[in-house]
Design a protein around this motif. Structure first.
Motif, PDB file in Angstrom:
ATOM      1  N   TYR A  17       0.839  -1.210   0.000  1.00 16.72           N
ATOM      2  CA  TYR A  17       0.000   0.000   0.000  1.00 16.72           C
ATOM      3  C   TYR A  17       0.870   1.254   0.000  1.00 16.72           C
ATOM      4  O   TYR A  17       0.585   2.223  -0.708  1.00 16.72           O
ATOM      5  N   THR A  20       2.577   1.658  -3.476  1.00 19.15           N
ATOM      6  CA  THR A  20       1.604   2.151  -4.458  1.00 19.15           C
ATOM      7  C   THR A  20       1.299   3.625  -4.214  1.00 19.15           C
ATOM      8  O   THR A  20       1.300   4.431  -5.148  1.00 19.15           O
ATOM      9  N   ALA A  21       1.061   3.974  -2.962  1.00 17.29           N
ATOM     10  CA  ALA A  21       0.748   5.368  -2.622  1.00 17.29           C
ATOM     11  C   ALA A  21       1.918   6.286  -2.960  1.00 17.29           C
ATOM     12  O   ALA A  21       1.719   7.393  -3.480  1.00 17.29           O
ATOM     13  N   GLN A  24       2.058   6.946  -6.620  1.00 18.27           N
ATOM     14  CA  GLN A  24       0.960   7.848  -6.988  1.00 18.27           C
ATOM     15  C   GLN A  24       1.323   9.291  -6.644  1.00 18.27           C
ATOM     16  O   GLN A  24       1.120  10.201  -7.452  1.00 18.27           O
ATOM     17  N   LEU A  25       1.862   9.504  -5.459  1.00 20.94           N
ATOM     18  CA  LEU A  25       2.246  10.856  -5.045  1.00 20.94           C
ATOM     19  C   LEU A  25       3.392  11.401  -5.892  1.00 20.94           C
ATOM     20  O   LEU A  25       3.455  12.604  -6.169  1.00 20.94           O
ATOM     21  N   ILE A  34       7.309  14.996  -0.395  1.00 23.12           N
ATOM     22  CA  ILE A  34       6.324  14.054   0.153  1.00 23.12           C
ATOM     23  C   ILE A  34       6.554  13.880   1.649  1.00 23.12           C
ATOM     24  O   ILE A  34       7.648  13.526   2.086  1.00 23.12           O
ATOM     25  N   ASP A  38       1.192  12.619   4.420  1.00 24.90           N
ATOM     26  CA  ASP A  38       0.528  12.486   3.119  1.00 24.90           C
ATOM     27  C   ASP A  38       0.580  11.046   2.623  1.00 24.90           C
ATOM     28  O   ASP A  38      -0.396  10.528   2.076  1.00 24.90           O
ATOM     29  N   LEU A  39       1.712  10.417   2.828  1.00 23.16           N
ATOM     30  CA  LEU A  39       1.908   9.053   2.351  1.00 23.16           C
ATOM     31  C   LEU A  39       1.002   8.064   3.078  1.00 23.16           C
ATOM     32  O   LEU A  39       0.326   7.255   2.433  1.00 23.16           O
ATOM     33  N   LYS A  41      -1.703   8.658   4.738  1.00 27.40           N
ATOM     34  CA  LYS A  41      -3.100   8.961   4.435  1.00 27.40           C
ATOM     35  C   LYS A  41      -3.489   8.355   3.086  1.00 27.40           C
ATOM     36  O   LYS A  41      -4.531   7.725   2.957  1.00 27.40           O
ATOM     37  N   ARG A  42      -2.632   8.538   2.103  1.00 31.88           N
ATOM     38  CA  ARG A  42      -2.893   8.003   0.758  1.00 31.88           C
ATOM     39  C   ARG A  42      -2.919   6.477   0.768  1.00 31.88           C
ATOM     40  O   ARG A  42      -3.723   5.842   0.099  1.00 31.88           O
ATOM     41  N   ALA A  43      -2.000   5.872   1.551  1.00 34.11           N
ATOM     42  CA  ALA A  43      -1.898   4.411   1.600  1.00 34.11           C
ATOM     43  C   ALA A  43      -2.973   3.776   2.466  1.00 34.11           C
ATOM     44  O   ALA A  43      -3.262   2.585   2.325  1.00 34.11           O
ATOM     45  N   GLY A  44      -3.551   4.543   3.391  1.00 37.75           N
ATOM     46  CA  GLY A  44      -4.564   3.993   4.282  1.00 37.75           C
ATOM     47  C   GLY A  44      -3.971   3.101   5.360  1.00 37.75           C
ATOM     48  O   GLY A  44      -4.595   2.119   5.780  1.00 37.75           O
TER      49      GLY A  44
END
Length: 186
Positions: A17, A20-21, A24-25, A34, A38-39, A41-44
């Motif tokens: 995750y 991948t995040a 994407q960022l 980055i 932020d990371l 949050k994006r990755a969950g």
């Protein structure tokens, strides 16, 4: 034992995750822009999941690229046939070309170059020529060849891979051989 397998799967999932995040960022930000917040949050994933796996955001990239680059060098060290080496190189560039080009734009190329340098050092330490060189020659030769070979692959990739892969592979081999010969003359 089931808890251990479950915990291991959670770790693997968190790493995937986060990877991948991060990619994407990196489409819109450079690596140094980055933030961990932020990371995750994006990755969950939780902040703790991040810090259990990594000390730095660049560690994610290292974990992603290192096994793939290591495999390419293993082909050389194990003496794999040229056709097999070229097939693996072709697959590597086909699979990772977007990320390798992104590395330049998002300022994380240094991560890949460092992995490449480490592999070049390991490769040269295994070659018979290594013992014939002075420590100073070893240090500078490895640095010179690593950066030169990396720059050739990079230029080939960024310029659209217009030459055949085998042609570039042979060119690099001829440069390496010429450099070794130059060192032996001194």
């Amino acid at each position: 034992m089931a808890a251990t397998k479950h915990a291991q799967q959670i770790k693997i999932d968190s790493q995937q995750y986060l990877t991948t995040a991060l990619f994407q960022l990196l489409q819109t930000k450079s690596l140094n822009e980055i933030k961990v917040t932020d990371l995750i949050k994006r990755a969950g994933v939780s902040r703790m999941a991040y810090y259990r796996n990594y000390q730095d955001v660049s560690d994610i990239l290292r974990q992603y690229f290192k096994p793939q680059i290591d495999r390419l060098f293993d082909d050389v060290l194990l003496g794999s046939p040229s056709e097999e080496k070229l097939a693996h190189l072709q697959h590597y560039f086909d699979t990772l070309s977007a990320q390798l080009i992104l590395a330049d734009h998002a300022n994380f190329e240094y991560v890949i170059a460092q992995i490449f340098l480490e592999n070049m050092q390991h490769y040269y330490e295994q070659t018979p020529t290594w013992s014939q060189l002075t420590p100073m020659q070893r240090r500078y030769w490895t640095t010179f060849m690593s950066h030169g070979v990396y720059a050739i692959w990079r230029e080939w990739l960024v310029s659209g891979r217009s030459e055949r892969l085998a042609t570039i592979h042979d060119l690099i081999g001829s440069f390496q051989n010429a450099t070794v010969q130059a060192l032996r003359v001194k």
